[in-house]
Design an enzyme around this catalytic site. Structure first.
Site: not given
Length: 520
Positions: A232, A266
């Site tokens: 991720e 993110c």
């Protein structure tokens, strides 16, 4: 919830003696985890799920003291920390308690008529020892949600926090609310050298959250031993506002989406596309809203905290300088309350272009570049013109338009008339495309990522011979063709034909080759 840059794997070179010590430490940690996995195999899925509530209640009862530990290391404002590190975790644990059994229990699978009389099952079994390498931006959230998912699935856990926000002792303290969870988890403190050494010890799977650069290094190292990896990584999320959208809501969404956690998320809004018909008015409203922001670490009434690490602040400043040098107009606002160390005032950039780093590279800070667009197709192409593909958001009154664009954007999650909310539902998988990484966290897909699926076909004990077993004969070949036609050709009396030719095959299967060649 990835981070732009991490030293979890990439670290300064170490001496030979230091390397030997780290390798020894890693082997000892892995050996301990293997021993804990053996003990964990004696537990049942229901027993493990029963431990989740203990961790959840500890978080609720001790939330303020946990935040007191998190804030000095991360620099978050208190509300950001409360929402992400407590509310988000408790929400996920609640989902886990209610849904884990349904998704991890043995699964019945329909058996086709070609396998009549048999049963089909899938077992979702533990991987063994999973290595979780975490980022520095969400140290409690990443730790507890990933550890608890891995534990419930039946794995022992090696958890390596970032050396930047290790929270020494805090995760152990939280996990101590459940003895089985604490006994199944080892916290491995160290820098990138330890991360590399742990991978060399061949865990059964690696879960990494962090930068794309570091993720590629991990994937390359893991590939040598074919260790599966879920990554991720970074993002460059686009927010799209059409001229039919009410303005106040997307203005507020853009401000929060870009600046929450000082942009160190993110899935932060890193590119804002506004329709040309409302662009000027929208930018004016953004500036007004930004002027009301209050910046202070740890305060309950502040909107933003400081940057967590200096190297990330330097990157943010480089991106802004690059944009201004290439013609962007900079607007900064917000009142700073207290020390200004590592504080970056939220920045709005207009007159931006794709030649600027701020539009192409992950900034990971409180910077919002705004670009106007004219057509639906143009903004889809602009949003997809990125090496990243984590999330995106769309603001419009038109439901058909929103659905068209949601399907067209090359990302893992979309929020329609909202921002950063596709990751807010713990029942939905979270992850991205392209250089944002591989795999998913949360939801059924993310939970099962901590398991390996084993397909099991169950037949009755008998002396019978399967129709597809030897011997092959011309008679059997002819009967197989009749059976295939009965199964897949749309003809009248379909079911009687299937039964007739299926039974014929069964009778042939029980005969020996000698009987078959005699024509019996």
């Amino acid at each position: 919830m990835g981070s732009f840059q991490s030293s979890d794997i990439t670290s300064p070179s170490t001496s030979a003696s230091e390397s030997t010590d780290i390798q020894t430490q890693a082997r000892q940690l892995m050996q301990g985890a293997r021993q804990r996995q053996a003990l964990l195999e004696e537990s049942t899925l229901k027993q493990r799920i029963g431990e989740v509530g203990k961790i959840r209640q500890y978080l609720l009862d001790n939330r303020e003291s946990i935040l007191d530990r998190v804030i000095p290391e991360t620099g978050k404002c208190r509300t950001d920390a409360l929402i992400a590190e407590i509310l988000g975790v408790v929400d996920y644990l609640t989902w886990l308690e209610k849904n884990a059994y349904r998704f991890l229990q043995d699964q019945k699978i329909p058996t086709p008529i070609t396998l009549l009389g048999k049963k089909s099952r899938i077992y979702h079994q533990p991987l063994g020892v999973v290595l979780i390498i975490a980022p520095w931006n969400y140290p409690v959230h990443t730790a507890i949600t990933s550890i608890m998912a891995a534990f419930v699935a039946g794995n022992a856990i090696l958890y390596k926090p970032s050396e930047i926000t290790p929270l020494n002792g805090l995760i152990e303290q939280i996990l101590s609310a459940s003895e089985p969870v604490a006994n199944s988890t080892i916290i491995a403190y160290g820098d990138g050298a330890l991360g590399r050494a742990l991978i060399d010890c061949q865990p059964d799977k690696i879960f990494f959250t962090g930068s794309t650069r570091t993720g590629k290094l991990i994937a390359k190292q893991a590939a040598e031993s074919l260790i599966p990896v879920d990554l991720e990584l970074g993002g460059k999320d686009a927010m799209i506002v059409f001229d039919d959208a009410p303005l106040d809501r997307p203005v507020a969404a853009a401000i929060w989406g870009a600046f929450t956690h000082s942009g160190q998320s993110c899935s932060a809004v890193e590119r804002l596309y506004v329709h040309e018909n409302i662009y000027d008015e929208f930018v004016d409203k953004l500036k007004q809203a930004m002027s009301n922001l209050h910046i202070a670490e740890g305060k309950k009434d502040s909107d933003m905290g400081r940057m967590t690490v200096q190297f990330q602040l330097d990157i943010v400043q480089q991106h802004v300088n690059d944009a201004v040098k290439k013609g962007a107009q900079l607007f900064q606002a917000g009142s700073i309350n207290g020390p200004a160390d590592r504080v970056f005032q939220p920045a709005l950039l207009t007159n931006v272009s794709n030649e600027m780093k701020v539009m192409t590279e992950e900034t990971f800070g409180p910077v919002l570049p705004v670009m106007k667009f004219s057509t639906e197709q143009a903004v889809i192409e602009a949003a997809n013109d990125s090496p990243y593909g984590l999330c995106g958001s769309i603001f419009t009154r038109s439901a058909p338009r929103a659905e068209r664009i949601a399907r067209a954007l090359d990302v893992g999650g979309i929020s329609i008339n909202n921002v950063n909310m596709s990751e807010g539902n713990p029942g939905m998988a979270f992850g991205g495309t392209k250089q944002t990484g591989t795999g998913r966290i949360r939801g059924k897909e993310g939970l099962r990522a901590f398991t390996r699926s084993k397909s099991v076909l169950i037949d009755k004990p008998s002396n019978g011979i399967e129709a597809n077993w030897y011997p092959y004969t011309e008679a059997k070949y002819h009967k197989f063709n009749q059976f295939i036609d009965a199964l897949y050709q749309n003809r009248w009396l379909k079911l009687p034909r299937i039964a007739l030719h299926g039974l014929g095959l069964e009778r042939l299967a029980q005969k020996s080759r000698r009987d078959l060649t005699k024509g019996n």
